[in-house]
Design a protein around this motif. Structure first.
Motif, PDB file in Angstrom:
ATOM      1  N   LYS A  32       0.837  -1.203   0.000  1.00  0.00           N
ATOM      2  CA  LYS A  32       0.000   0.000   0.000  1.00  0.00           C
ATOM      3  C   LYS A  32       0.869   1.248   0.000  1.00  0.00           C
ATOM      4  CE  LYS A  32      -4.248   1.671   2.203  1.00  0.00           C
ATOM      5  NZ  LYS A  32      -5.107   1.590   3.422  1.00  0.00           N
ATOM      6  N   LEU A  33       2.037   1.162  -0.573  1.00  0.00           N
ATOM      7  CA  LEU A  33       2.978   2.275  -0.585  1.00  0.00           C
ATOM      8  C   LEU A  33       2.499   3.375  -1.521  1.00  0.00           C
ATOM      9  CD1 LEU A  33       6.292   0.220  -0.762  1.00  0.00           C
ATOM     10  CD2 LEU A  33       5.387   1.416   1.240  1.00  0.00           C
ATOM     11  N   ALA A  34       2.475   4.617  -1.017  1.00  0.00           N
ATOM     12  CA  ALA A  34       2.107   5.765  -1.834  1.00  0.00           C
ATOM     13  C   ALA A  34       3.329   6.543  -2.283  1.00  0.00           C
ATOM     14  CB  ALA A  34       1.157   6.681  -1.064  1.00  0.00           C
ATOM     15  N   SER A  35       4.378   6.478  -1.498  1.00  0.00           N
ATOM     16  CA  SER A  35       5.614   7.177  -1.849  1.00  0.00           C
ATOM     17  C   SER A  35       6.786   6.454  -1.210  1.00  0.00           C
ATOM     18  CB  SER A  35       5.568   8.632  -1.369  1.00  0.00           C
ATOM     19  OG  SER A  35       5.505   8.691   0.040  1.00  0.00           O
ATOM     20  N   MET A  36       7.976   6.770  -1.705  1.00  0.00           N
ATOM     21  CA  MET A  36       9.186   6.172  -1.155  1.00  0.00           C
ATOM     22  C   MET A  36      10.340   7.129  -1.374  1.00  0.00           C
ATOM     23  SD  MET A  36      10.732   2.355  -1.740  1.00  0.00           S
ATOM     24  CE  MET A  36      10.762   2.551  -3.523  1.00  0.00           C
ATOM     25  N   ASP A  37      11.174   7.262  -0.370  1.00  0.00           N
ATOM     26  CA  ASP A  37      12.308   8.176  -0.455  1.00  0.00           C
ATOM     27  C   ASP A  37      13.419   7.553  -1.298  1.00  0.00           C
ATOM     28  OD1 ASP A  37      14.943   9.537   0.606  1.00  0.00           O
ATOM     29  OD2 ASP A  37      13.276  10.805   1.256  1.00  0.00           O
ATOM     30  N   MET A  38      14.110   8.410  -1.996  1.00  0.00           N
ATOM     31  CA  MET A  38      15.192   7.956  -2.855  1.00  0.00           C
ATOM     32  C   MET A  38      16.313   7.298  -2.077  1.00  0.00           C
ATOM     33  SD  MET A  38      17.317  10.291  -5.576  1.00  0.00           S
ATOM     34  CE  MET A  38      18.520   9.581  -6.692  1.00  0.00           C
ATOM     35  N   GLU A  39      16.492   7.673  -0.803  1.00  0.00           N
ATOM     36  CA  GLU A  39      17.615   7.182  -0.017  1.00  0.00           C
ATOM     37  C   GLU A  39      17.351   5.839   0.661  1.00  0.00           C
ATOM     38  OE1 GLU A  39      19.335   9.953   2.665  1.00  0.00           O
ATOM     39  OE2 GLU A  39      19.550  11.529   1.177  1.00  0.00           O
ATOM     40  N   VAL A  40      16.210   5.227   0.388  1.00  0.00           N
ATOM     41  CA  VAL A  40      15.974   3.874   0.916  1.00  0.00           C
ATOM     42  C   VAL A  40      17.083   2.939   0.445  1.00  0.00           C
ATOM     43  CG1 VAL A  40      14.457   1.869   0.743  1.00  0.00           C
ATOM     44  CG2 VAL A  40      13.492   4.110   1.218  1.00  0.00           C
ATOM     45  N   VAL A  41      17.489   3.098  -0.794  1.00  0.00           N
ATOM     46  CA  VAL A  41      18.593   2.324  -1.367  1.00  0.00           C
ATOM     47  C   VAL A  41      19.720   3.301  -1.711  1.00  0.00           C
ATOM     48  CG1 VAL A  41      19.323   0.872  -3.308  1.00  0.00           C
ATOM     49  CG2 VAL A  41      17.077   0.531  -2.255  1.00  0.00           C
ATOM     50  N   LEU A  42      20.955   2.898  -1.466  1.00  0.00           N
ATOM     51  CA  LEU A  42      22.088   3.784  -1.713  1.00  0.00           C
ATOM     52  C   LEU A  42      22.209   4.122  -3.189  1.00  0.00           C
ATOM     53  CD1 LEU A  42      24.651   5.300  -0.907  1.00  0.00           C
ATOM     54  CD2 LEU A  42      25.889   3.127  -1.048  1.00  0.00           C
ATOM     55  N   ASN A  43      22.226   3.099  -4.030  1.00  0.00           N
ATOM     56  CA  ASN A  43      22.416   3.316  -5.463  1.00  0.00           C
ATOM     57  C   ASN A  43      21.483   2.391  -6.229  1.00  0.00           C
ATOM     58  OD1 ASN A  43      23.286   3.821  -8.051  1.00  0.00           O
ATOM     59  ND2 ASN A  43      25.463   3.715  -7.559  1.00  0.00           N
ATOM     60  N   TRP A  44      20.445   2.968  -6.800  1.00  0.00           N
ATOM     61  CA  TRP A  44      19.457   2.163  -7.517  1.00  0.00           C
ATOM     62  C   TRP A  44      20.051   1.525  -8.769  1.00  0.00           C
ATOM     63  CZ3 TRP A  44      14.590   1.330  -5.521  1.00  0.00           C
ATOM     64  CH2 TRP A  44      14.248   2.107  -4.407  1.00  0.00           C
ATOM     65  N   LYS A  45      21.144   2.066  -9.262  1.00  0.00           N
ATOM     66  CA  LYS A  45      21.786   1.495 -10.442  1.00  0.00           C
ATOM     67  C   LYS A  45      22.422   0.143 -10.152  1.00  0.00           C
ATOM     68  CE  LYS A  45      22.809   5.919 -12.680  1.00  0.00           C
ATOM     69  NZ  LYS A  45      23.880   6.811 -13.206  1.00  0.00           N
ATOM     70  N   ASP A  46      22.646  -0.175  -8.870  1.00  0.00           N
ATOM     71  CA  ASP A  46      23.270  -1.448  -8.509  1.00  0.00           C
ATOM     72  C   ASP A  46      22.274  -2.606  -8.508  1.00  0.00           C
ATOM     73  OD1 ASP A  46      25.711  -0.225  -8.209  1.00  0.00           O
ATOM     74  OD2 ASP A  46      25.514   0.044  -6.039  1.00  0.00           O
ATOM     75  N   LEU A  47      20.983  -2.296  -8.604  1.00  0.00           N
ATOM     76  CA  LEU A  47      19.977  -3.353  -8.557  1.00  0.00           C
ATOM     77  C   LEU A  47      20.014  -4.204  -9.820  1.00  0.00           C
ATOM     78  CD1 LEU A  47      16.842  -1.516  -7.092  1.00  0.00           C
ATOM     79  CD2 LEU A  47      18.537  -2.876  -5.878  1.00  0.00           C
ATOM     80  N   VAL A  48      19.742  -5.491  -9.643  1.00  0.00           N
ATOM     81  CA  VAL A  48      19.614  -6.402 -10.784  1.00  0.00           C
ATOM     82  C   VAL A  48      18.188  -6.914 -10.928  1.00  0.00           C
ATOM     83  CG1 VAL A  48      22.029  -7.111 -10.665  1.00  0.00           C
ATOM     84  CG2 VAL A  48      20.309  -8.403  -9.389  1.00  0.00           C
ATOM     85  N   ALA A  49      17.341  -6.649  -9.912  1.00  0.00           N
ATOM     86  CA  ALA A  49      15.928  -7.028  -9.984  1.00  0.00           C
ATOM     87  C   ALA A  49      15.128  -6.065  -9.117  1.00  0.00           C
ATOM     88  CB  ALA A  49      15.721  -8.466  -9.514  1.00  0.00           C
ATOM     89  N   LEU A  50      13.961  -5.648  -9.642  1.00  0.00           N
ATOM     90  CA  LEU A  50      13.134  -4.674  -8.938  1.00  0.00           C
ATOM     91  C   LEU A  50      11.675  -4.867  -9.313  1.00  0.00           C
ATOM     92  CD1 LEU A  50      12.874  -2.044  -7.212  1.00  0.00           C
ATOM     93  CD2 LEU A  50      13.206  -0.760  -9.338  1.00  0.00           C
ATOM     94  N   ASP A  51      10.793  -4.810  -8.321  1.00  0.00           N
ATOM     95  CA  ASP A  51       9.352  -4.857  -8.582  1.00  0.00           C
ATOM     96  C   ASP A  51       8.646  -3.920  -7.606  1.00  0.00           C
ATOM     97  OD1 ASP A  51       6.763  -5.409  -9.297  1.00  0.00           O
ATOM     98  OD2 ASP A  51       7.001  -7.585  -9.270  1.00  0.00           O
ATOM     99  N   LEU A  52       8.044  -2.864  -8.149  1.00  0.00           N
ATOM    100  CA  LEU A  52       7.310  -1.880  -7.353  1.00  0.00           C
ATOM    101  C   LEU A  52       5.844  -1.795  -7.767  1.00  0.00           C
ATOM    102  CD1 LEU A  52       9.931   1.033  -7.429  1.00  0.00           C
ATOM    103  CD2 LEU A  52       9.591  -0.658  -5.607  1.00  0.00           C
ATOM    104  N   THR A  53       5.380  -2.729  -8.553  1.00  0.00           N
ATOM    105  CA  THR A  53       4.023  -2.671  -9.095  1.00  0.00           C
ATOM    106  C   THR A  53       2.957  -2.933  -8.027  1.00  0.00           C
ATOM    107  OG1 THR A  53       4.155  -5.016  -9.724  1.00  0.00           O
ATOM    108  CG2 THR A  53       4.803  -3.388 -11.375  1.00  0.00           C
TER     109      THR A  53
END
Length: 481
Positions: A335-356
């Motif tokens: 039920k997330l409406a927003s998320m801060d950019m600093e939750v993860v240090l570097n989003w470019k380091d991710l190899v898998a992501l699902d926010l749907t």
């Protein structure tokens, strides 16, 4: 001719002395190593323990069974010894077994896997897993490394039950009504010094004994899902090698730095999904997991907030914060409406992501998701990136984040009190129209007053006479009529 050939082949198989007796009533497959995989789905209890079913009388050697799977046999009490066999796997799941006596498996010295799941086992004899007694000494079942006791009625284990099966690496007690790990059960489990995989899911636990994970130093996998934990057990901090933790479907509401995770420097994979009551993941509640690489936190219907410092912290008064090296992040269907950019240090380091499947707002607090995250997300998983929807404000509910990204739109911000000025348009137009109409009208009234038009507002003697004259004329006309 073809029928004759087939019939002769069947006769040759039946008459083949190398085909074991189990194959007469069960399905058999000869594997690549010329050993038989036997699957019995009918009642074989009448000959299951017969020596002739296991030993070739011609040479007094065991038949070449590698795996024997027996189901749907009303065994109830498992009290007879299995004859000598070199089998590797034995499954007795789904057989209505209630109790297991001593020494039942002692002749199966090569058995590596034993599955007793989906029975009605309440009593396990303390010597149920004894080995052979030879020349005044026990020969333990040291080949046994996987033991499945899931979906039974076990409340407690004898403290010495694994004395002769001390090489077990995988133990599943899932879906047993343990409720608590009493002292006897705790001693039994912690005696398995080679234990690597422990499944205690859906056992009604709400706590773990102190120092419970101190002894099994090789434990790398632990499943505590489906229990009654309202916080993370402190004893997890005693784990030496724990890499994977399943903590799904527990009734936790808020994960904070007080009821959150102790220091588990080895943990890499964490599952916090299907938590029916979880609302918040607060500051530094996950910051002690310094080597976390995969975080699975989905299907949490009330999870609406993840603090920007949930994973990060400043250690020992350091000037800069540190984050775990997260590579995979799964936050779908919350039920997330927003998320801060600093939750993860570097989003470019991710190899898998699902926010749907979240309640994302297309407002300025999520502008970074459009500007910074969307290009990264499109490279990781284009389909999921394009499926990210705007749930609010209502004027943008038909759009996706990808639509906003393509249009290079700068999203508007709520005011200090969260008001929605775009909904005030009609009211503002009405006020403006009223002002534009009222100002000329007021000026006209003032002008009329000054000019004494219509005899209004005229208090002079002439004005009074005119008003009196009008009333007299009206009265005379009424009398005439």
């Amino acid at each position: 001719m073809l029928l004759l050939i087939v019939f002769s082949l069947i006769l040759s198989v039946i008459s083949d002395p190398n085909v074991p007796p189990f194959c007469d009533k069960c399905a058999c497959v000869n594997d690549d190593s010329n050993q038989f995989v036997v699957t019995c789905t009918k009642d074989v209890s009448s000959f299951m323990f017969d020596k002739a079913s296991w030993i070739d009388a011609a040479d007094n050697k065991p038949y070449s069974y590698s795996k024997v799977w027996i189901q749907n046999s009303p065994i109830l009490t498992l009290k007879e010894q299995f004859p000598v066999s070199n089998l590797i796997e034995l499954s007795l799941a789904n057989n209505s077994i209630v109790s297991i006596s001593s020494d039942v498996f002692s002749n199966l010295q090569n058995m590596q896997m034993l599955d007793l799941s989906y029975n009605n086992i309440e009593i396990l004899h303390p010597d149920a897993f004894n080995g052979q007694y030879l020349e005044g000494d026990w020969n333990p079942l040291r080949s046994l490394v996987k033991l499945y006791l899931a979906h039974n009625r076990i409340h407690s284990l004898d403290k010495d039950i694994f004395e002769h099966a001390d090489r077990i690496e995988l133990l599943s007690l899932s879906h047993n009504p343990l409720k608590i790990l009493d002292q006897s059960t705790a001693i039994a489990i912690t005696s398995l010094v080679y234990l690597k995989n422990l499944d205690l899911s859906y056992t009604g636990l709400s706590s773990l004994p102190a120092a419970f994970l101190h002894t099994p130093k090789k434990l790398i996998f632990l499943d505590l899902s489906g229990n009654q934990f309202t916080g993370i057990p402190d004893t997890l901090g005693d784990a030496h090698s724990l890499e994977t933790l399943y903590f799904n479907n527990n009734p936790m509401v808020n994960l904070t730095n007080k009821n959150g995770f102790p220091v588990i420097s080895t943990l890499k994979y964490l599952h916090l999904s299907s938590m029916p009551n979880l609302v918040n993941i607060s500051k530094e509640s996950l910051s002690n997991l310094v080597n976390l690489t995969e975080f699975y936190c989905f299907n949490n219907p009330k999870l609406s907030y993840i603090d920007r410092d949930a994973f990060s912290s400043r250690r020992d008064g350091a000037e800069y914060k540190t984050w775990p090296p997260i590579k995979k992040l799964f936050l779908q269907n919350n039920k997330l409406a927003s998320m801060d950019m600093e939750v993860v240090l570097n989003w470019k380091d991710l190899v898998a992501l699902d926010l749907t499947e979240n309640a994302w707002t297309c407002e300025c607090e999520n502008q970074w998701m459009i500007d910074e995250l969307m290009p990264i997300y499109l490279q990781l998983d284009e389909n999921k990136a394009k499926a990210l929807k705007c749930e609010a404000p209502i004027e943008m509910a038909s759009l996706t984040f990808y639509d906003v990204y393509q249009k290079q739109t700068t999203m508007r911000c709520l005011d200090l009190y969260g008001h929605r000025p775009e909904r005030d348009g009609v009211l503002l137009v009405g006020i403006l129209a009223g002002v534009l109409i009222t100002i000329p009208l007021v000026l006209f009234i003032i002008y009329a007053y000054q000019r004494h038009w219509f005899g209004l507002f005229d208090n002079s003697p002439a004005g009074f006479s005119r008003q009196f004259y009008k009333r007299s004329v009206s009265t005379s006309e009424d009398a005439y009529l």
